[in-house]
Write a protein that holds these residues in place. Structure first.
Motif, PDB file in Angstrom:
ATOM      1  N   ALA A  45      34.322  34.071  32.687  1.00 42.28           N
ATOM      2  CA  ALA A  45      33.784  35.418  32.513  1.00 42.28           C
ATOM      3  C   ALA A  45      33.785  36.177  33.839  1.00 42.28           C
ATOM      4  O   ALA A  45      34.071  37.380  33.883  1.00 42.28           O
ATOM      5  N   GLY A  46      33.492  35.477  34.939  1.00 42.52           N
ATOM      6  CA  GLY A  46      33.496  36.111  36.245  1.00 42.52           C
ATOM      7  C   GLY A  46      34.878  36.501  36.718  1.00 42.52           C
ATOM      8  O   GLY A  46      35.033  37.464  37.483  1.00 42.52           O
ATOM      9  N   LEU A  47      35.891  35.763  36.268  1.00 46.24           N
ATOM     10  CA  LEU A  47      37.271  36.046  36.686  1.00 46.24           C
ATOM     11  C   LEU A  47      37.956  37.092  35.799  1.00 46.24           C
ATOM     12  O   LEU A  47      39.034  37.563  36.146  1.00 46.24           O
ATOM     13  N   LEU A  48      37.333  37.433  34.683  1.00 44.92           N
ATOM     14  CA  LEU A  48      37.968  38.354  33.735  1.00 44.92           C
ATOM     15  C   LEU A  48      38.356  39.692  34.362  1.00 44.92           C
ATOM     16  O   LEU A  48      39.453  40.203  34.099  1.00 44.92           O
ATOM     17  N   LEU A  77      27.227  31.334  24.987  1.00 39.19           N
ATOM     18  CA  LEU A  77      27.970  31.947  26.088  1.00 39.19           C
ATOM     19  C   LEU A  77      29.439  32.198  25.752  1.00 39.19           C
ATOM     20  O   LEU A  77      30.087  33.027  26.407  1.00 39.19           O
ATOM     21  N   VAL A  78      29.978  31.506  24.785  1.00 36.20           N
ATOM     22  CA  VAL A  78      31.405  31.649  24.443  1.00 36.20           C
ATOM     23  C   VAL A  78      31.787  33.099  24.136  1.00 36.20           C
ATOM     24  O   VAL A  78      32.823  33.583  24.593  1.00 36.20           O
ATOM     25  N   PRO A  79      30.981  33.852  23.358  1.00 37.25           N
ATOM     26  CA  PRO A  79      31.393  35.224  23.034  1.00 37.25           C
ATOM     27  C   PRO A  79      31.426  36.182  24.212  1.00 37.25           C
ATOM     28  O   PRO A  79      32.047  37.252  24.113  1.00 37.25           O
ATOM     29  N   ILE A  80      30.755  35.851  25.310  1.00 37.33           N
ATOM     30  CA  ILE A  80      30.649  36.808  26.418  1.00 37.33           C
ATOM     31  C   ILE A  80      32.025  37.207  26.934  1.00 37.33           C
ATOM     32  O   ILE A  80      32.301  38.383  27.177  1.00 37.33           O
ATOM     33  N   ALA A  81      32.911  36.235  27.092  1.00 34.31           N
ATOM     34  CA  ALA A  81      34.304  36.555  27.436  1.00 34.31           C
ATOM     35  C   ALA A  81      35.179  36.549  26.199  1.00 34.31           C
ATOM     36  O   ALA A  81      36.207  37.235  26.161  1.00 34.31           O
ATOM     37  N   GLY A  82      34.787  35.787  25.166  1.00 32.89           N
ATOM     38  CA  GLY A  82      35.629  35.630  23.977  1.00 32.89           C
ATOM     39  C   GLY A  82      35.908  36.926  23.246  1.00 32.89           C
ATOM     40  O   GLY A  82      37.040  37.169  22.810  1.00 32.89           O
ATOM     41  N   GLN A  89      28.075  41.954  22.945  1.00 31.74           N
ATOM     42  CA  GLN A  89      29.535  41.874  22.904  1.00 31.74           C
ATOM     43  C   GLN A  89      30.028  41.929  21.462  1.00 31.74           C
ATOM     44  O   GLN A  89      30.960  42.662  21.130  1.00 31.74           O
ATOM     45  N   ILE A  90      29.404  41.145  20.603  1.00 27.46           N
ATOM     46  CA  ILE A  90      29.827  41.078  19.198  1.00 27.46           C
ATOM     47  C   ILE A  90      29.531  42.389  18.474  1.00 27.46           C
ATOM     48  O   ILE A  90      30.308  42.836  17.621  1.00 27.46           O
TER      49      ILE A  90
END
Length: 329
Positions: free
Chosen positions: A105-108, A161-166, A227-228
């Motif tokens: 998420a930080g690298l996105l 936490l998966v959806p935060i970048a997902g 996010q969702i």
């Protein structure tokens, strides 16, 4: 020869045998600090310099800790197996994949292909680890109330936490799947943990810091829900945020007791929940312009830095005094 064998059998075990999976909580804390810093940078319109440095530090910490942990598994497989079979330590294994999820998420904002690759690997492995942990929980092994601690929330936090970048990577349905698992586990274990805390013996001192983990599931759930849900602050978002605020206030009532404890690596449980609450407060303030959440974000961010600096000082001091990676007694 007999004397040599006796001496060898009585020699202390190498440090690597006692290198605990709880060290991955360090990565969670550092990566959480990086993500929280990014939110503060966005709030002030500052360039994302500090957050990138911090996410790089978190990534380096993960590589170093993971290398030592893999080496432990190769050289001392029995010790690693014993840690997996430990009724409390097993809950910390998902911290490995959680660290990678946070780093992705930080690298996105920097490299979407790199973040995408890390996220796919971490989400896939996290599902496997979560299933393994749940299988261990419902197996024929006997668990007692004394084994139940807030650390059991860690697998739930990882799924949330998966959806935060997902979502940003285009995996909406996958994100819904993990979010649903995480929220279900949170509600189940919230009931069990409160039953244990209220009606049974108090947590042992070395596990008291895990009380702070109570803040993490609703904070991370709030961020994931935004996010969702397209960034809208609705009833679900408010419910999750104010649950996180309530658990933060409950934690504040225990600060005096927590600060009196002798240092242990479980203290790193303080860090990520505070970071998650900072991010949740920042997103709430951004979406609504609410002054309360804006002030809360800034205060919590200052507390987060204080916690991280305290933990780093305590950790390096313990390393110098040879007080970590020692057998439990």
């Amino acid at each position: 020869m007999d004397a040599e064998l006796t001496a060898a059998s009585q020699a202390p075990a190498p440090k690597l045998v006692h290198f605990p999976v709880t060290f991955f909580a360090v990565v969670m804390g550092l990566a959480g600090l990086a993500l929280a810093t990014h939110r503060v940078e966005l709030y002030f319109g500052a360039p994302a310099t500090a957050s990138l440095v911090l996410i790089a530090v978190a990534a380096l910490a993960f590589v170093a800790i993971a290398a030592l942990f893999v080496l432990k598994g190769l050289r001392h497989a029995d010790a690693l197996r014993a840690e997996w079979n430990h009724p409390v330590k097993i809950a910390f294994f998902p911290a490995i994949t959680i660290g990678v999820l946070l780093i992705s998420a930080g690298l996105l904002p920097v490299s979407q292909p790199l973040a995408h690759g890390l996220w796919v690997c971490a989400a896939s492995v996290h599902l496997v680890v979560t299933l393994g942990v749940i299988a261990a929980w419902i197996s024929h092994r006997t668990f007692e109330q004394a084994h139940l601690t807030p650390a059991w929330f860690i697998p739930a936090v990882g799924n949330v936490l998966v959806p935060i970048a997902g979502v940003r990577l285009g995996y909406l349905e996958v994100s819904w799947f993990f979010f649903s698992i995480g929220m279900l586990l949170w509600l189940v274990f919230l009931t069990l943990v409160f039953n244990r805390l209220i009606f049974h013996n108090p947590l042992p001192e070395r596990l008291l810091p895990t009380l702070v983990i109570l803040i993490a599931p609703p904070s991370a759930g709030f961020v994931a829900w935004l996010q969702i849900n397209g960034g809208e602050i609705d009833g679900v978002a408010r419910f999750l945020y104010y649950c996180a605020l309530m658990f933060t206030l409950v934690t504040l009532t225990q600060v005096k007791k927590l600060l009196k404890l002798p240092f242990a690596m479980s203290w790193w449980a303080y860090s990520f929940p505070v970071a998650a609450f900072v991010i949740a407060s920042a997103l709430f303030a951004d979406a609504t312009g609410a002054a309360f959440q804006r002030v809360t974000m800034l205060v919590a961010y200052a507390v987060l830095w204080g916690v991280i600096l305290l933990l780093l000082g305590k950790t390096f001091g313990a390393i110098r005094r040879d007080e970590i990676c020692r057998p439990e007694g």
